[in-house]
Design a protein around this motif. Structure first.
Motif, PDB file in Angstrom:
ATOM      1  N   ASN A  48       0.584  -1.177  -0.233  1.00  0.00           N
ATOM      2  CA  ASN A  48       0.376  -0.155  -0.021  1.00  0.00           C
ATOM      3  C   ASN A  48       1.082   1.066   0.188  1.00  0.00           C
ATOM      4  O   ASN A  48       2.053   1.389   0.584  1.00  0.00           O
ATOM      5  N   HIS A  49       0.672   2.371  -1.244  1.00  0.00           N
ATOM      6  CA  HIS A  49       1.727   3.385  -1.109  1.00  0.00           C
ATOM      7  C   HIS A  49       0.547   4.471  -0.607  1.00  0.00           C
ATOM      8  O   HIS A  49      -0.399   4.645  -1.007  1.00  0.00           O
ATOM      9  N   THR A  50       0.951   5.581  -1.133  1.00  0.00           N
ATOM     10  CA  THR A  50       0.651   7.465  -1.483  1.00  0.00           C
ATOM     11  C   THR A  50       1.238   7.948  -2.773  1.00  0.00           C
ATOM     12  O   THR A  50       1.949   7.646  -2.801  1.00  0.00           O
ATOM     13  N   LEU A  51       0.310   8.596  -3.314  1.00  0.00           N
ATOM     14  CA  LEU A  51       0.522   9.169  -4.390  1.00  0.00           C
ATOM     15  C   LEU A  51       0.481  10.767  -4.028  1.00  0.00           C
ATOM     16  O   LEU A  51      -0.128  11.073  -2.951  1.00  0.00           O
ATOM     17  N   TYR A  52       1.385  11.636  -4.039  1.00  0.00           N
ATOM     18  CA  TYR A  52       1.359  13.058  -3.841  1.00  0.00           C
ATOM     19  C   TYR A  52       1.548  14.037  -4.557  1.00  0.00           C
ATOM     20  O   TYR A  52       2.045  13.922  -5.701  1.00  0.00           O
ATOM     21  N   ALA A  53      -0.357  15.160  -4.473  1.00  0.00           N
ATOM     22  CA  ALA A  53       0.231  16.087  -5.761  1.00  0.00           C
ATOM     23  C   ALA A  53       1.286  16.562  -5.948  1.00  0.00           C
ATOM     24  O   ALA A  53       1.994  17.445  -5.339  1.00  0.00           O
TER      25      ALA A  53
END
Length: 326
Positions: free
Chosen positions: A232-237
Motif C-alpha cells: 500500500n502506498h501514497t501518491l502526492y500532488a
C-alpha cells in the motif's frame, strides 16, 4: 527355443530319448520398465536361476520454470529395484532366481521400481502470490504447493502466480482533491497500470500530476504508469509555480509590465508612481484598473491586491467618469 526362433507363443516341449523325456528350454523376456538393460532375455528350465538381480535405473531430474520468481534448484528422483513380476507395475507374482518355472510357454517378466519423492520448493516473486507448481505451461494442472511431496517423473514444473492488489492513497499535498469518481484512494494491481487518477487544485499553483514523493523528487505517476510498489502506498500532488505577465496600459499605451509568480499575491503599484503614466487631467483623476480596454467597469482599485493570477493579465487605466465598480 527352437531353431534359433523365440516367441512367447512357443510351447514348452520335450522329446523322448530311450524312454526318457528331455525338457526343452523356455525363453523369458525381460522388460526393464525404464531401467538399464543388461540382457534382454534368459533361457530357463526348472528355475529362474540366471535372473539378474543387480538392476539399476537412472535418476530422474525435475526442472523448474520460475516464471519470474526466485531461482529454484532442480530436484532428483531416485529409483530402487523391487524385483521381477509377471505383470507390469508389480502385478502378478514375484519371481526370484529360486522360483520354479510353472509356465510352459515363452513369457515376459517385468521390473518393478519404487522411487523417492521430492519436496516441492518454495519460491518468491515481488508483488505476486505463489499459487503452486503446475505440470503444464498453461498452468491448468496443479500438482502441489511449496513443501508438498511430489513423486512423478515430470520433466518440468511451472510456477503459477497471481498479481497482488494494493491500496494507493492520494495526498493533495496542500491542495484540494477535485470531487469525482476516484475519491481519496483506489485499489490497484501490481504490474498493471494505475488507470484513472484524480485531479487536485491549489491556489497559486498549477497541478503537475502525481509523484511518489511529497517533494516531487520521486517518480511521476500518470494513468499509464505501471504499479511497481509492492505494498500500500501514497501518491502526492505535485505543484508547479509559473510566471504570468501582467501588462498595464494608459489608454492604448503600455506603461509597465511585470512577471508575477502564480503563488504570489501581487499588489498593484500606485498609479501616481508609475514612470510612464500620464494622469491626464483632461480625463479626470485616475480611479482604478479595468480588464476592459474601454474602461466600462473597475476591476481593481489603485494599489489593490490582485490575489493569485491564473494566467496572463492586461489592465487598463480608468480615469474619472461615471463608472461601475466591480
Amino acid at each position: 527355443y527352437i531353431d534359433g526362433e523365440m516367441s512367447e507363443n512357443t510351447n514348452r516341449a520335450g522329446k523322448s530319448i530311450n524312454g526318457t523325456l528331455e525338457v526343452c528350454e523356455i525363453v523369458v523376456f525381460l522388460d526393464y520398465q525404464g531401467g538399464n538393460s543388461t540382457q534382454s532375455f534368459l533361457k530357463v528350465t526348472d528355475t529362474y536361476e540366471d535372473l539378474p538381480t543387480s538392476v539399476t535405473k537412472n535418476n530422474f531430474t525435475i526442472a523448474y520454470e520460475e516464471n519470474g520468481g526466485t531461482s529454484v534448484t532442480d530436484s532428483t528422483i531416485t529409483y530402487t529395484f523391487e524385483g521381477w513380476y509377471t505383470e507390469p507395475s508389480g502385478g502378478g507374482s514375484l519371481i526370484t532366481p529360486t522360483t520354479e518355472v510353472s509356465k510352459t510357454t515363452n513369457h515376459t517378466l517385468y521390473a518393478k521400481w519404487s522411487n523417492t519423492c521430492v519436496s516441492l520448493p518454495s519460491i518468491d516473486k515481488t508483488g505476486y502470490t505463489f499459487n503452486g507448481w503446475y505440470s503444464d505451461s498453461s498452468l491448468t494442472k496443479r500438482v502441489g504447493g511449496a513443501g508438498d511431496n511430489y513423486c512423478e517423473a515430470t520433466d518440468k514444473l511451472y510456477a503459477g502466480w497471481t498479481a497482488n492488489q494494493y491500496t494507493v492513497t492520494f495526498d493533495s499535498n496542500g491542495g484540494t482533491l477535485v470531487p469525482g469518481n476516484i475519491g481519496t484512494s483506489k485499489t490497484v494491481t501490481y504490474n498493471s497500470t494505475y488507470g484513472e487518477l484524480p485531479s487536485s487544485t491549489r491556489e497559486g499553483y498549477v497541478f503537475g500530476g502525481w509523484n511518489t514523493k511529497a517533494d516531487g523528487t520521486g517518480t511521476t505517476i500518470d494513468s499509464t504508469s505501471k504499479v511497481t510498489t509492492p505494498s500500500n502506498h501514497t501518491l502526492y500532488a505535485n505543484w508547479n509555480v509559473v510566471n504570468y505577465t501582467l501588462t498595464l496600459y494608459d489608454g492604448q499605451e503600455q506603461i509597465d509590465e511585470y512577471q508575477v509568480a502564480s503563488n504570489a499575491n501581487f499588489q498593484l503599484p500606485r498609479f501616481s508612481i508609475i514612470p510612464n503614466a500620464t494622469n491626464n487631467s483632461n480625463w479626470g483623476d485616475f480611479i482604478g484598473w479595468s480588464t476592459d480596454e474601454n474602461g466600462t467597469m473597475i476591476t481593481y482599485e489603485d494599489a489593490s491586491s490582485l490575489g493569485y493570477l491564473t494566467g496572463n493579465l492586461e489592465l487598463y487605466a480608468v480615469f474619472g467618469r461615471d463608472i461601475i465598480f466591480k
